[in-house]
Motif scaffolding. Sequence first.
Motif, PDB file in Angstrom:
ATOM      1  N   UNK A  32       0.831  -1.204   0.000  1.00 52.49           N
ATOM      2  CA  UNK A  32       0.000   0.000   0.000  1.00 52.49           C
ATOM      3  C   UNK A  32       0.866   1.256   0.000  1.00 52.49           C
ATOM      4  N   UNK A  33       2.053   1.152   0.598  1.00 52.53           N
ATOM      5  CA  UNK A  33       2.962   2.303   0.559  1.00 52.53           C
ATOM      6  C   UNK A  33       3.270   2.676  -0.891  1.00 52.53           C
ATOM      7  N   UNK A  34       3.662   1.681  -1.686  1.00 51.68           N
ATOM      8  CA  UNK A  34       4.034   1.985  -3.081  1.00 51.68           C
ATOM      9  C   UNK A  34       2.841   2.427  -3.903  1.00 51.68           C
ATOM     10  N   UNK A  35       1.661   1.877  -3.596  1.00 52.86           N
ATOM     11  CA  UNK A  35       0.450   2.317  -4.301  1.00 52.86           C
ATOM     12  C   UNK A  35       0.244   3.810  -4.068  1.00 52.86           C
TER      13      UNK A  35
ATOM     14  N   UNK B 143       0.781   7.720  -6.326  1.00 49.60           N
ATOM     15  CA  UNK B 143      -0.249   8.751  -6.432  1.00 49.60           C
ATOM     16  C   UNK B 143       0.280  10.098  -5.956  1.00 49.60           C
ATOM     17  N   UNK B 144       0.957  10.071  -4.798  1.00 51.46           N
ATOM     18  CA  UNK B 144       1.301  11.324  -4.133  1.00 51.46           C
ATOM     19  C   UNK B 144       2.682  11.866  -4.497  1.00 51.46           C
ATOM     20  N   UNK B 145       3.570  10.987  -4.963  1.00 54.28           N
ATOM     21  CA  UNK B 145       4.927  11.370  -5.375  1.00 54.28           C
ATOM     22  C   UNK B 145       5.733  12.036  -4.267  1.00 54.28           C
ATOM     23  N   UNK B 146       5.437  11.722  -3.019  1.00 48.79           N
ATOM     24  CA  UNK B 146       6.185  12.301  -1.902  1.00 48.79           C
ATOM     25  C   UNK B 146       6.248  11.276  -0.777  1.00 48.79           C
ATOM     26  N   UNK B 147       7.435  11.024  -0.258  1.00 48.78           N
ATOM     27  CA  UNK B 147       7.576  10.042   0.818  1.00 48.78           C
ATOM     28  C   UNK B 147       6.863  10.508   2.094  1.00 48.78           C
ATOM     29  N   UNK B 148       7.029  11.800   2.416  1.00 48.85           N
ATOM     30  CA  UNK B 148       6.432  12.329   3.662  1.00 48.85           C
ATOM     31  C   UNK B 148       4.915  12.259   3.619  1.00 48.85           C
ATOM     32  N   UNK B 149       4.342  12.708   2.486  1.00 44.75           N
ATOM     33  CA  UNK B 149       2.876  12.664   2.352  1.00 44.75           C
ATOM     34  C   UNK B 149       2.378  11.220   2.412  1.00 44.75           C
ATOM     35  N   UNK B 150       3.126  10.315   1.776  1.00 49.65           N
ATOM     36  CA  UNK B 150       2.723   8.909   1.766  1.00 49.65           C
ATOM     37  C   UNK B 150       2.762   8.326   3.174  1.00 49.65           C
TER      38      UNK B 150
ATOM     39  N   UNK C 143      -1.650  24.842 -10.392  1.00 48.58           N
ATOM     40  CA  UNK C 143      -2.404  23.628 -10.721  1.00 48.58           C
ATOM     41  C   UNK C 143      -1.825  22.466  -9.927  1.00 48.58           C
ATOM     42  N   UNK C 144      -2.651  21.446  -9.763  1.00 51.39           N
ATOM     43  CA  UNK C 144      -2.188  20.269  -9.029  1.00 51.39           C
ATOM     44  C   UNK C 144      -1.030  19.606  -9.756  1.00 51.39           C
ATOM     45  N   UNK C 145      -1.144  19.507 -11.092  1.00 52.73           N
ATOM     46  CA  UNK C 145      -0.079  18.815 -11.832  1.00 52.73           C
ATOM     47  C   UNK C 145       1.244  19.571 -11.703  1.00 52.73           C
ATOM     48  N   UNK C 146       1.200  20.897 -11.656  1.00 52.06           N
ATOM     49  CA  UNK C 146       2.430  21.679 -11.465  1.00 52.06           C
ATOM     50  C   UNK C 146       3.033  21.383 -10.083  1.00 52.06           C
ATOM     51  N   UNK C 147       2.148  21.289  -9.081  1.00 48.88           N
ATOM     52  CA  UNK C 147       2.613  20.964  -7.728  1.00 48.88           C
ATOM     53  C   UNK C 147       3.260  19.577  -7.687  1.00 48.88           C
ATOM     54  N   UNK C 148       2.623  18.626  -8.373  1.00 47.42           N
ATOM     55  CA  UNK C 148       3.152  17.250  -8.387  1.00 47.42           C
ATOM     56  C   UNK C 148       4.504  17.213  -9.097  1.00 47.42           C
ATOM     57  N   UNK C 149       4.642  17.977 -10.165  1.00 52.32           N
ATOM     58  CA  UNK C 149       5.907  18.011 -10.899  1.00 52.32           C
ATOM     59  C   UNK C 149       7.015  18.584 -10.021  1.00 52.32           C
ATOM     60  N   UNK C 150       6.662  19.598  -9.222  1.00 54.61           N
ATOM     61  CA  UNK C 150       7.653  20.157  -8.279  1.00 54.61           C
ATOM     62  C   UNK C 150       8.103  19.100  -7.274  1.00 54.61           C
ATOM     63  N   UNK C 151       7.122  18.341  -6.790  1.00 52.29           N
ATOM     64  CA  UNK C 151       7.433  17.308  -5.791  1.00 52.29           C
ATOM     65  C   UNK C 151       8.370  16.251  -6.387  1.00 52.29           C
ATOM     66  N   UNK C 152       8.109  15.882  -7.631  1.00 55.06           N
ATOM     67  CA  UNK C 152       8.959  14.877  -8.279  1.00 55.06           C
ATOM     68  C   UNK C 152      10.382  15.416  -8.430  1.00 55.06           C
ATOM     69  N   UNK C 153      10.466  16.697  -8.861  1.00 54.02           N
ATOM     70  CA  UNK C 153      11.795  17.300  -9.085  1.00 54.02           C
ATOM     71  C   UNK C 153      12.570  17.451  -7.774  1.00 54.02           C
ATOM     72  N   UNK C 154      11.837  17.735  -6.696  1.00 58.37           N
ATOM     73  CA  UNK C 154      12.509  18.022  -5.414  1.00 58.37           C
ATOM     74  C   UNK C 154      12.604  16.805  -4.502  1.00 58.37           C
TER      75      UNK C 154
ATOM     76  N   UNK D 153      13.943  13.916  -2.625  1.00 58.99           N
ATOM     77  CA  UNK D 153      15.291  13.388  -2.378  1.00 58.99           C
ATOM     78  C   UNK D 153      15.353  11.865  -2.526  1.00 58.99           C
ATOM     79  N   UNK D 154      14.192  11.233  -2.570  1.00 60.87           N
ATOM     80  CA  UNK D 154      14.157   9.780  -2.663  1.00 60.87           C
ATOM     81  C   UNK D 154      13.842   9.297  -4.075  1.00 60.87           C
ATOM     82  N   UNK D 155      13.852  10.223  -5.048  1.00 61.57           N
ATOM     83  CA  UNK D 155      13.672   9.804  -6.439  1.00 61.57           C
ATOM     84  C   UNK D 155      15.029   9.365  -6.962  1.00 61.57           C
ATOM     85  N   UNK D 156      15.127   8.131  -7.424  1.00 57.82           N
ATOM     86  CA  UNK D 156      16.422   7.649  -7.927  1.00 57.82           C
ATOM     87  C   UNK D 156      16.296   7.035  -9.321  1.00 57.82           C
TER      88      UNK D 156
END
Lengths: 135, 182
Positions: free
Chosen positions: B30-33, B37-44, B97-108, B110-113
Amino acid sequence: MEKDILDKLKKPSFSTPEGYFDKLKAHLEEIPGKEVEVSTWQKSRPYLVMAACFLLSLIVGTGILKMTTGQSVSDADQFYYDLGFADLIPVTYADPSLYENEGAAELSSEDIEDYLIATGVSVNRLAYSETLNGK
Amino acid sequence: MDDKEILEIYGSGQREAAFNQIVAKYSEKLYWLVRHFLCSHEDTDDLLQEIFVKVWQSLPSFRGESKLYTWLYAIATNQALNFLHKQKIRAALNFKSLSAEMENKIDEDPYFNGDEAQRLLLKAVGRLPEKQRTVFSLRYFEDLSYEDISEILGTSAGALKASYHFAAEKIKDEIKKYSEPD
């Protein structure tokens, strides 16, 4: 070939802090122990808040309505009651100068005309009544 | 331990033991699911607590009409979508927009590898309409069958296949557009 693009990209792209999932499981297993009994007051609080908001809007709305519509129903009834006696109530206040002539034993026709004009009788009506009186 | 055994434990009155088995078996899935969706470890991490609280509270009402794991995935998906709705309102109040916010989260994050293509993929998924994004995430990232997704979302398998097809085509076009040399 296009189908392969998504297949090629289907690999993990996120990582987690070290030991995260072990800590997560330990944390989640505490949930049953943290179950809080919800009191009747807490259960009914949202409904009480809604009822209070409804009451407040009713009071405020009634107040605004009263302020903006002027006369109340009972005031309107009183108004029409008073109107029934309108013939006994002067239409306008008579000019005080009409009562200042203390020396006059009788009122002259001019005085009478002035009075009638001051009380709202039109000049045309006045002229008509003079015609009727043979003036 | 399979789902049937977990439900038997629950049925025998051992609620807490059954819940702990669910945590052991499904917390990581469920974490990965939710993460996709959220693209953020903290939010997840935050949302996962809420999801499992809801699971604990809703277990007594689980009638076994659906499979246990589709029931769990439905709870997690709904909570993730509710979270995104709140994010959308918050973003709109900041004229974003939400998609702009999500794109920022992906770019920022630290756990995206992942590589650049995977970054493009995630951003493209974030730009999909909600329904297509949900179907695509469940099918592509979670490898769920259309029948399972149908149980989770309450939509017919046929509609889901169409939804996934459109989503996949859009994503492929976007990846191609951004990765083609000028």
